[in-house]
Design an enzyme around this catalytic site. Structure first.
Site, mmCIF file in Angstrom:
data_model
loop_
_atom_site.group_PDB
_atom_site.id
_atom_site.type_symbol
_atom_site.label_atom_id
_atom_site.label_comp_id
_atom_site.label_asym_id
_atom_site.label_seq_id
_atom_site.Cartn_x
_atom_site.Cartn_y
_atom_site.Cartn_z
ATOM 1 N N HIS A 32 0.685 -1.028 0.209
ATOM 2 C CA HIS A 32 0.025 0.001 0.128
ATOM 3 C C HIS A 32 0.674 1.253 -0.046
ATOM 4 O O HIS A 32 0.277 2.206 -0.499
ATOM 5 C CB HIS A 32 -0.916 -0.010 1.125
ATOM 6 C CG HIS A 32 -2.295 0.814 0.741
ATOM 7 N ND1 HIS A 32 -2.404 1.914 0.365
ATOM 8 C CD2 HIS A 32 -3.706 0.320 1.152
ATOM 9 C CE1 HIS A 32 -3.603 2.306 0.164
ATOM 10 N NE2 HIS A 32 -4.170 1.471 0.793
ATOM 11 N N ASP B 257 -8.978 -8.197 -17.747
ATOM 12 C CA ASP B 257 -8.902 -9.175 -18.748
ATOM 13 C C ASP B 257 -7.927 -9.652 -19.370
ATOM 14 O O ASP B 257 -7.283 -8.784 -19.956
ATOM 15 C CB ASP B 257 -10.220 -8.702 -19.789
ATOM 16 C CG ASP B 257 -10.449 -9.721 -20.746
ATOM 17 O OD1 ASP B 257 -10.248 -10.821 -20.976
ATOM 18 O OD2 ASP B 257 -11.122 -9.114 -21.966
#
Length: 435
Positions: free
Chosen positions: A149, A381
């Site tokens: 993070h 994708d």
């Protein structure tokens, strides 16, 4: 579920078949990087067949890392002790695994500790990104992804994941990230318009170690809110916010207000206690001039609406919704610039540390909401279509909630809410009620 680790290796960026640049360079962490959570965050993707082979995902990852070099680097300190990302192209961890069974037989995708086997461990990791590809006998694929993070927030990480998918499909990566973290200048003289002590920062001397709670005492409940329920909830939350110049509260504000009250009621807290919600606020649209959506790094601060337990539960839903709306609205351009000045001038001088840390087992009487509702996580994708499941890994920190768009794709929302086992029945009863 028994996951067999087939291989583990380091994957490095490729630059059109060439090695990494001769001068590694480095990027100093910004004040927004330094104030966020110093930990890896893990997410889980699931894909139905047909799925591309692992080599396609590996080659795509190498190409994406050449554009997002930070992920292939390492967190270090420079000669004077400042935190930096060293752009040394040391690479990311890439694990291949398998399960002797079908996806439907092995994984329920309910929040549980079994999800931890679908991605590498988050502790003691030098790599800034880790990937695990787990194959099933039915041809399905689960991608476990972890990212540090301090390097990037949810917006930036989701942009990187979309870029990875583009590279796997042979497309040009775009839009390219804005990687300059030196675009947040401090003012001279500084202007501290807001209080940041006890908000983003606290004294190092006041930090106390958390007493651990037995993990078995916490259960992560996945609450599904239909589009119809959300519409009624929004209408109810906005019922006192009428008039020609007033807008209804957002679905997010309405749902968080509802969950704040539900969690507080399920905890059976003393009426005199104060409870607050920690809400992430994206600074890209708050700062003036606006920061590009494709800025790569952290650019998040927090709003902290608070209330006495008695008032929160006694007053109707619009009361909580207004508290949330007003608190978020205050985290504006002036607030962000005040924070930049404070972080540059006061933190080191006063030995302050961030209040954002993940070593707590319970946030009670408070809670935190991390909204992933507007991030393009579902757009990853690899060539076989978008995922049919996307979710956070198992984070059994009581009170730390994640909001995601449901995989159904109809506008409904899933909330992953960790609660104490003893409070679960009450929470489920309250959270699905509009009364």
């Amino acid at each position: 579920m028994k996951v067999k680790k087939e291989s583990s290796r380091i994957v490095k960026p490729t630059y059109n078949g060439k090695t990494h640049p001769s001068n590694p360079g480095f990027i100093p962490l910004s004040v927004f990087d330094k104030v966020t959570y110093n930990t890896h965050i893990a997410v889980i993707y699931a894909y139905r067949p047909p799925t591309p082979p692992n080599v396609t995902l590996e080659l795509g990852l190498q190409k994406a890392l050449s554009v997002y070099r930070e992920w292939a680097g390492r967190l270090e300190r420079d000669d004077i002790g400042n935190s930096i990302i060293l752009l040394n192209d040391e690479g990311v961890k890439f694990v291949e695994a398998s399960v002797n069974g079908t996806l439907d037989e092995a994984v329920s995708f309910k929040p549980s500790a079994s999800l931890l086997a679908l991605h590498p461990c988050l502790k003691g990791v030098v790599e800034l990104v880790q990937v695990q590809l787990t194959r099933f006998t039915c041809g399905s694929l689960v991608v476990g992804f972890t990212a540090h993070h301090l390097v990037a927030d949810g917006q930036s990480t989701s942009n990187f994941l979309v870029a990875w998918g583009q590279a796997c499909r042979g497309l040009d990566i775009g839009p390219l990230p804005t990687a300059d973290r030196a675009i947040f200048p401090r003012r001279d003289p500084p202007c501290f318009e807001f209080e940041h002590r006890g908000v983003e920062f606290t004294s190092n001397k006041l930090v106390k170690k958390d007493y651990p709670v037995i993990v078995e005492d916490v259960v992560v409940h996945k609450a599904h809110f239909t589009l119809e329920f959300l519409a009624k909830l929004k209408q109810k939350a906005s019922s006192e916010n009428s008039g020609p110049y007033r807008k209804p509260y957002s679905t997010f504000e309405s749902l968080v207000a509802h969950l704040w009250r539900a969690i507080t009621k399920s905890r059976a807290l003393d009426n005199s206690k104060t409870t607050y919600v920690r809400i992430s606020v994206n600074g890209r649209t708050r700062l003036n001039p606006r920061v590009p959506k494709d800025y790569f790094g952290n650019l998040v601060l927090w709003a902290f609406p608070s209330a006495k337990v008695q008032e929160l539960l006694r007053e109707p839903l619009p009361y909580a919704a207004k508290l949330i709306h007003d608190a978020v609205a205050k985290v504006n351009n002036n607030y962000f610039k005040s924070f930049i000045d404070f972080a540059n001038y006061k933190v080191e001088e006063e030995d302050l540390v961030p209040t954002a840390y993940m070593d707590k087992s319970s946030l009670c009487p408070n809670f935190e909401v991390d909204s992933w509702l507007r991030f393009p996580f579902y757009d990853l994708d690899f060539g076989g279509g978008c995922p049919y499941v996307f979710m956070p890994s198992y984070f059994p920190t009581e009170g730390m909630m994640f909001l995601l768009p449901s995989f159904i794709g109809d506008g409904s929302i899933d909330a992953f809410v960790p609660v104490f086992q003893d409070n679960l029945a009450t929470f489920k009863q309250v959270c699905y009620s509009l009364d």
